[in-house]
Design a protein around this motif. Sequence first.
Motif, PDB file in Angstrom:
ATOM      1  N   ASN A 171      -8.754  44.529 -21.264  1.00 59.27           N
ATOM      2  CA  ASN A 171      -7.512  44.132 -21.961  1.00 59.27           C
ATOM      3  C   ASN A 171      -7.939  44.269 -23.520  1.00 59.27           C
ATOM      4  N   ASP A 186     -10.405  39.599 -19.055  1.00 53.35           N
ATOM      5  CA  ASP A 186      -8.952  39.887 -18.618  1.00 53.35           C
ATOM      6  C   ASP A 186      -8.860  41.408 -18.523  1.00 53.35           C
ATOM      7  N   HIS A 224      -0.226  35.712 -15.163  1.00 52.78           N
ATOM      8  CA  HIS A 224      -1.060  36.436 -16.019  1.00 52.78           C
ATOM      9  C   HIS A 224      -1.118  37.738 -16.272  1.00 52.78           C
ATOM     10  N   ASN A 284      -6.828  39.556 -11.772  1.00 54.26           N
ATOM     11  CA  ASN A 284      -6.211  39.331 -13.041  1.00 54.26           C
ATOM     12  C   ASN A 284      -7.368  39.479 -14.101  1.00 54.26           C
ATOM     13  N   ARG A 293      -0.182  37.239 -20.616  1.00 55.32           N
ATOM     14  CA  ARG A 293      -0.378  38.385 -19.819  1.00 55.32           C
ATOM     15  C   ARG A 293      -1.787  39.205 -20.277  1.00 55.32           C
ATOM     16  N   ASN A 294      -1.742  39.018 -21.734  1.00 62.42           N
ATOM     17  CA  ASN A 294      -2.897  40.008 -22.326  1.00 62.42           C
ATOM     18  C   ASN A 294      -4.219  39.491 -22.780  1.00 62.42           C
ATOM     19  N   CYS A 295      -4.183  37.828 -22.774  1.00 59.95           N
ATOM     20  CA  CYS A 295      -5.405  37.280 -23.540  1.00 59.95           C
ATOM     21  C   CYS A 295      -6.032  36.621 -22.262  1.00 59.95           C
TER      22      CYS A 295
HETATM   23 CA    CA Z   1      -3.966  39.274 -17.722  1.00 62.16          CA
END
Ligand code: CA
Length: 412
Positions: free
Chosen positions: A110, A139, A173, A75, A130-132
Motif C-alpha cells: 500500500n 499492508d 482493514h 490484508n 484500510r490503507n495504513c
Molecule cells: Ca489494508
Amino acid sequence: RKTPNCYYGREGQVLVHLFSWKWPDIAREYRPWWERYQPVSYKLDSASGSRDEFIDMVNRCKAAGVQIYIDAVINHMAGIDAGTGLGSGGSYYNTQLRFDGVPYGPDDFNTRCTTGSGNIENYADEGQVRNCRLVGLLDLEGGKNSVRSKIADYFDDMLQIGIDGYRIDAAKHMWPEDINATLSMTGVTEDKVEAFVYQEVIENGNEPVKTSQYTHIGRLVEFQYGYKMGDIFKWQHIKLSSLHNFGSDWSMMPSGDALVSIDNHDNQRGHGAGGNVITHKQPEGYKLAVIFMLSWPYGIPRVMSSYDFDQDWTGPPAQSPADGESCGSSWICEHSRGSASFIAFNREGGELNMNLPTGLPGGTYCDVISGDLLNGVCTGKTVTVFSDSTANIRIGSDSSTPVVAIHIGAKA
Ligand code: CA
Ligand code: LAG
C-alpha cells in the motif's frame, strides 16, 4: 568465537539448555500465538505441520463429514519490525517488502497511507483503517491485480485441496471491493458450490467502517453477540428472560448475514477490540452461554476450542491431545457435540418447576447435559415428555449447570 551469533537486535540474550527435547517440540517452542498472523508466504508448512499433513487432515475430516474453513490472512504480511529471515516453510523475506515465497515485492504494498507513522492512527478515518498498517503489519495493496491474483492462486490451491471456506482475517482493514474482486477470481471446483466466507469486521460505535459494507460479499462475525452473552452470563446485567427476541431487534445484523461466537482467540485475551466476553475461565456461565448459542436460532454458531494460557503471548502446548484422550489441563476444548431439540435454562435465582411445551413426541428422554444415553441406558437425569408434547421441567438454582437438554436421538 566469543559472540553467540544472535540475530541483529537480539545480541546479549540468554541461552536455554533444552536437554533431551525432541526437534519438533523445540521448533514449536517460544513462538507467540500471534506469529500466525504475520505470514511471509502462502506455503502450508507452518508450526502446525507440513503441507502433506494439512492435505491429510482435510481429507480425513471430509471423509468424516466435517468441513474445513481456513483462517485467511490476506490484508498484510509480517510486521515492519520482523527484520529479515526465513519463514517456518523456508521462504525468504525482508521488511524492505520482499516476500519471495509468494512472491511479493515493493510494488505490491500500500502506498496510499497518509499517516506520519505509516500505521493506523485514527479509526475515525476510513481511509487509514484500510490503507495504513494495522499494528505495524505490512499492508498489501488489495486494489492491484498482482496482489489479487496471488491471493486468488492461494485460494484456488486451498479449494483444490478440498477446503470449504474462509475466515477473512482483518477484513475491516480491506476495502470491500478488493475482497469481492479477489474472491471473484477464484474458481469453484466441480463438486461443490461456492466457498463459504465469513469476514472479521469489528464494528465499533461511531466508526465509519460498518459490517453492512460487507454483507454482499459473505457473512460477518457479529461481535455484539459475544459481548451480549458476556453481559448476560458473566455480569448478569441483562436478565435471561429478556432474550426472547434476541437477534436483529438487539441492534445486530440480520441472522442470515451473521456468524456468532461467545468469544474468540483475541477477545479472550483482551486483543482486538476486547469487549466484556465470557470465556472458559468462568466455566459455569460459559457452558450456559455456549448451550444457549447452539440452541438459539440466530446466525451460524462457532464454538471455541482453546488452550490455557497465563501470559497473553503464550503459544499452544507442544502436544495436541492424543486420539481418544479427553482434553487435559492445558487444552481446554470447550467444543461439545450433539444437537438438542428442547432446552431449558434457569438463571433466575429460584427453582424452575413448570410444564413447558417441548415440541417433541411423547416418551422418556435422556438429559444430555447431566449424562448421556449409553447402550440404551441414561447415565444422567431423564425427562418425561407427555403425549401433548409438554414436560414437567425442574431445574434447581443451586445446580452448577442449570440446564436441561433433550433430543430425539437420545430417547431412553
Ligand atoms: Ca489494508
Ligand atoms: C485479526 N483479526 O482481524 C486477528 O484475529 C488478530 O489475532 C490479529 O492480531 C490481527 N487481525 C492481524 O492479523 C494478532 C495479535 C496482534 C499481533 C498480530 C500480528 O492480536 O497483537 O501483533 O496478530 O502478529 C503483534 C504484536 C504487535 C506488533 C505486531 C507487528 O502484538 O505489538 O506491532 O505484531 O510486529
